[in-house]
Design a protein around this motif. Structure first.
Motif, short mmCIF file in Angstrom:
data_model
loop_
_atom_site.label_atom_id
_atom_site.label_comp_id
_atom_site.label_asym_id
_atom_site.label_seq_id
_atom_site.Cartn_x
_atom_site.Cartn_y
_atom_site.Cartn_z
N VAL A 293 0.84 -1.21 0.00
CA VAL A 293 0.00 0.00 0.00
C VAL A 293 0.87 1.25 0.00
O VAL A 293 0.58 2.22 -0.72
CB VAL A 293 -0.94 -0.02 1.22
CG1 VAL A 293 -1.69 1.31 1.34
CG2 VAL A 293 -1.95 -1.16 1.10
N ARG A 294 1.93 1.26 0.77
CA ARG A 294 2.80 2.43 0.83
C ARG A 294 3.49 2.70 -0.50
O ARG A 294 3.83 3.84 -0.80
CB ARG A 294 3.85 2.25 1.92
CG ARG A 294 3.30 2.37 3.33
CD ARG A 294 4.37 2.09 4.36
NE ARG A 294 3.86 2.23 5.72
CZ ARG A 294 4.54 1.88 6.81
NH1 ARG A 294 5.76 1.37 6.69
NH2 ARG A 294 4.00 2.04 8.00
N ARG B 145 1.52 4.70 -6.00
CA ARG B 145 1.74 6.08 -6.43
C ARG B 145 0.68 6.53 -7.42
O ARG B 145 0.93 7.43 -8.23
CB ARG B 145 3.14 6.21 -7.05
CG ARG B 145 4.27 6.02 -6.06
CD ARG B 145 4.27 7.11 -5.00
NE ARG B 145 5.33 6.95 -4.02
CZ ARG B 145 5.21 6.29 -2.87
NH1 ARG B 145 4.04 5.73 -2.56
NH2 ARG B 145 6.22 6.18 -2.04
N ARG C 201 -6.03 2.45 8.74
CA ARG C 201 -4.85 3.28 8.50
C ARG C 201 -3.78 2.50 7.75
O ARG C 201 -3.15 3.02 6.83
CB ARG C 201 -4.31 3.81 9.83
CG ARG C 201 -3.08 4.69 9.66
CD ARG C 201 -2.81 5.50 10.92
NE ARG C 201 -2.74 4.63 12.10
CZ ARG C 201 -2.68 5.10 13.34
NH1 ARG C 201 -2.72 6.40 13.55
NH2 ARG C 201 -2.60 4.26 14.36
N GLY D 109 -4.40 2.25 4.04
CA GLY D 109 -4.22 3.43 3.21
C GLY D 109 -5.27 4.50 3.36
O GLY D 109 -5.41 5.36 2.48
N THR E 92 -5.31 7.06 5.23
CA THR E 92 -4.65 8.37 5.28
C THR E 92 -3.57 8.52 4.21
O THR E 92 -2.79 9.48 4.26
CB THR E 92 -4.03 8.59 6.68
OG1 THR E 92 -3.12 7.51 6.96
CG2 THR E 92 -5.10 8.61 7.75
N HIS E 93 -3.52 7.59 3.28
CA HIS E 93 -2.54 7.65 2.19
C HIS E 93 -2.86 8.85 1.28
O HIS E 93 -4.02 9.11 0.98
CB HIS E 93 -2.60 6.35 1.39
CG HIS E 93 -1.44 6.13 0.47
ND1 HIS E 93 -1.26 6.85 -0.69
CD2 HIS E 93 -0.39 5.26 0.54
CE1 HIS E 93 -0.16 6.44 -1.30
NE2 HIS E 93 0.39 5.48 -0.58
N HIS F 63 -2.70 9.18 -1.81
CA HIS F 63 -3.30 8.80 -3.08
C HIS F 63 -4.63 8.06 -2.91
O HIS F 63 -5.19 7.60 -3.91
CB HIS F 63 -2.33 7.92 -3.88
CG HIS F 63 -1.12 8.65 -4.37
ND1 HIS F 63 -1.15 9.54 -5.41
CD2 HIS F 63 0.16 8.65 -3.92
CE1 HIS F 63 0.06 10.04 -5.61
NE2 HIS F 63 0.88 9.51 -4.71
N CYS F 64 -5.13 7.94 -1.70
CA CYS F 64 -6.44 7.30 -1.50
C CYS F 64 -7.53 8.21 -2.03
O CYS F 64 -7.66 9.37 -1.61
CB CYS F 64 -6.66 7.00 -0.02
SG CYS F 64 -8.21 6.10 0.31
#
Length: 581
Positions: free
Chosen positions: A127-128, A131, A194, A197, A199-200, A202-203
């Motif tokens: 998930v991190r 992009r 969390r 994603g 708070t990601h 690109h979410c």
């Protein structure tokens, strides 16, 4: 695994394994230390017959390949009997130590909690690394599968959180064009969201599709608090849950039974409007038949659960007489109530099926609903049948029985979600056309189906800005007047119109146009809702994005294709331009 905690977020997997292997590793180290120390203390015999002792280096070297069962020989010289006796004891100790260590290691690796921790860490890393925009899908049941498949076809990424381990395993077997990170965990846990994603950066949004209203409510609250700017699409099957979600500002609450109830109410008093809505909101490419409209008259509702309640409310709103068949006791005397099983002919006859105009099989059992529908059709062949389908696996049975309307909650939710995600202008457009009367909708339905046929068209949104329509936006900013008719032409034959039409035009000054005429002048920032064929969608995107294509449509000028040729073309124009006297 229900209630699994994201352990990998707090501890590295390597450290977790070392903690579990602490005792066997200490034992191995102790065995090695005692073996090396003993080997340096036990006397040996040198080549000259004198007593010698091994150094720590030679003792460690010998035990390193002996304790690991490699075997090499006695170095630096042959051992004495005392040394061989000590080495034999060391070998047995090391075998026991390694057996204990390997057994513990296999037990640790097969532990479910550690496997979950490894899967969680792998999921968090995946998930991190994203992009590109993605949607967080909570729940991978029938609706979740439809949503993920549709997002994949739309070239949008998805991240899935599902509590059922079997369903998570199914994701890896699906042929998605892009990897779908999936985690087996409870989506009501804010830490899980969390890690998934929420708070990601690109979410792009959260879609709560679990079959538990409490979990969906928890997801909606977490989204509101942790990512208030993200759109949340939440499933809710109870009215109390919908009201609770609405109280703290959930943007999109989807109750499949409420949605179909509104559709049925529309079909009862505005059949042409209902047909137009069905044609615009179906799955693109599927054929929509001109079905007969639900008749007005006496109706029978079999099953007074959540779906049955909504059906009764819809008919009460249209002032239609309703007879309810249910196994429970009648709650009040507002409706005629037959206590029993609707699949039996006797109960249906007592409810007046032969005089009724329509019946709703609304129980939570697919087999019971099919039995009700088949029996009712035998007793009254002209009966209008609304059939509820709960499970997608029974699709073959429902295809065999020709009901007038088959209600599939998972498909209703999926269509609603996709309409909101893919075409945000569709919702205000559908709301506006319902206020124009059934006669107006009938005219539009005949006109649009006459042009595009009864197959569901592609419905999409475009905005006149630099990212979506750079060529058109730049010309409009220079003050040029460009109409819809000019950009809805074929680049290969400007005299031919594209197989699409603008249904709705939204402007920042609230000047919204429904079915705008072809001579409508465009403005920068306009948002367009279009319907048509797939090839027309691609051609329209080309028309408004590329200056070469747009110039050809507007003036018939064939511009040079590349930057170098355009540069040379401008220089050539300057050279041949006549000089003023």
């Amino acid at each position: 695994m229900k209630g699994a905690q994201p352990l990998a977020r707090h501890h590295g997997i390597f450290l977790l394994i070392l903690r579990r292997l602490r005792a066997p590793l200490i034992l191995l180290i102790a065995i090695m230390a005692v073996s090396v120390l003993g080997l340096t203390l036990v006397p040996g015999v040198g080549e000259d017959g004198r007593t010698t002792y091994l150094s720590f280096f030679h003792a460690l070297y010998f035990m390193s390949y002996t304790a690991t069962t490699i075997g090499f020989g006695e170095v630096p010289h042959s051992f004495s009997e005392q040394q061989r006796l000590w080495v034999m004891a060391c070998i047995y100790m090391s075998v026991i130590g390694w057996a204990y260590t390997l057994g513990t290691l296999f037990a640790v690796l097969s532990d479910r909690s550690l496997q979950q921790a490894i899967a969680t860490q792998r999921f968090v890393r995946a998930v991190r690394r994203l992009r590109e925009p993605f949607y967080l899908v909570c729940g991978y049941g029938e609706t979740g599968r439809l949503i993920c498949g549709a997002l994949d076809r739309m070239r949008l990424r998805a991240v899935v959180v599902e509590i059922d381990e079997t369903r998570v395993g199914e994701i890896g077997l699906r042929s998605f064009s892009a990897d779908v990170p999936a985690l087996c965990a409870d989506a009501s846990n804010p830490e899980v969201l969390r890690d998934a994603g929420l708070t990601h950066p690109h979410c792009a949004g959260v879609i709560a599709l679990t079959n538990d209203d409490a979990t969906n409510l928890a997801i909606a609250i977490a989204t509101r608090l942790m990512a208030p700017k993200l759109p949340a699409l939440c499933r809710a099957e109870h009215r109390s849950t919908s009201a609770n979600m609405a109280s703290f500002g959930t943007r999109h609450i989807i109750n499949p039974f409420e949605r179909f109830s509104a559709t049925l109410s529309t079909a009862l008093h505005a059949p042409a409007t209902s047909q137009l809505l069905a044609w615009l909101t179906g799955l693109p490419g599927t054929a929509v038949e001109r079905r007969r409209s639900p008749p007005r008259g006496a109706w029978i509702v079999c099953g007074h659960g959540r779906f049955g309640h909504w059906m009764v409310d819809a008919m009460d709103a249209e002032s239609l007489p309703v007879t309810i068949i249910d196994r429970s006791e009648p709650p009040d005397g507002a409706h005629r109530w037959i206590q029993g099983d609707g699949s039996g002919a006797g109960t249906l006859l007592a409810a007046g099926v032969q005089q009724a105009t329509g019946i709703v099989a609304a129980t939570s059992s697919d087999i019971d609903n099919l039995s009700i529908a088949v029996t009712a059709r035998q007793l009254n062949p002209e009966l209008f049948v609304i059939l509820r389908q709960n499970l997608q696996v029974n699709q073959v049975l429902f295809d065999t029985f020709e009901s007038d309307i088959t209600v599939v909650p998972s498909e209703i939710i999926a269509h609603e979600c996709l309409a909101i995600l893919a075409t945000p202008l569709l919702e205000p457009f559908l709301r506006d056309i319902q206020g124009h009367g059934d006669g107006w909708c009938a005219e539009q339905l005949e006109r649009l189906t006459g042009r595009f046929g009864w197959k569901v068209p592609e419905v999409w949104s475009e905005r006149v800005n630099l990212s979506r329509a750079p060529a058109l936006h730049q010309r409009l900013m220079r003050g040029e007047t460009i109409t819809l008719d000019q950009v809805l032409r074929s680049a290969t034959d400007p005299g031919t119109r594209l197989d699409c039409e603008v249904l709705y035009l939204e402007r920042d000054d609230d000047d919204h146009l429904l079915m705008p005429p072809p001579d409508t002048a465009l403005r920068p920032g306009d948002a367009l809702l279009l319907a048509g064929r797939r090839r027309a969608r691609d051609a329209f995107a080309l028309n408004i994005a590329y200056e070469h294509t747009l110039a050809w449509l507007l003036s018939g000028e064939d511009l040079p294709g590349g930057w170098i040729w355009r540069k040379l073309s401008r220089q050539g124009t300057k050279r041949t331009k006549p000089q003023l006297p």
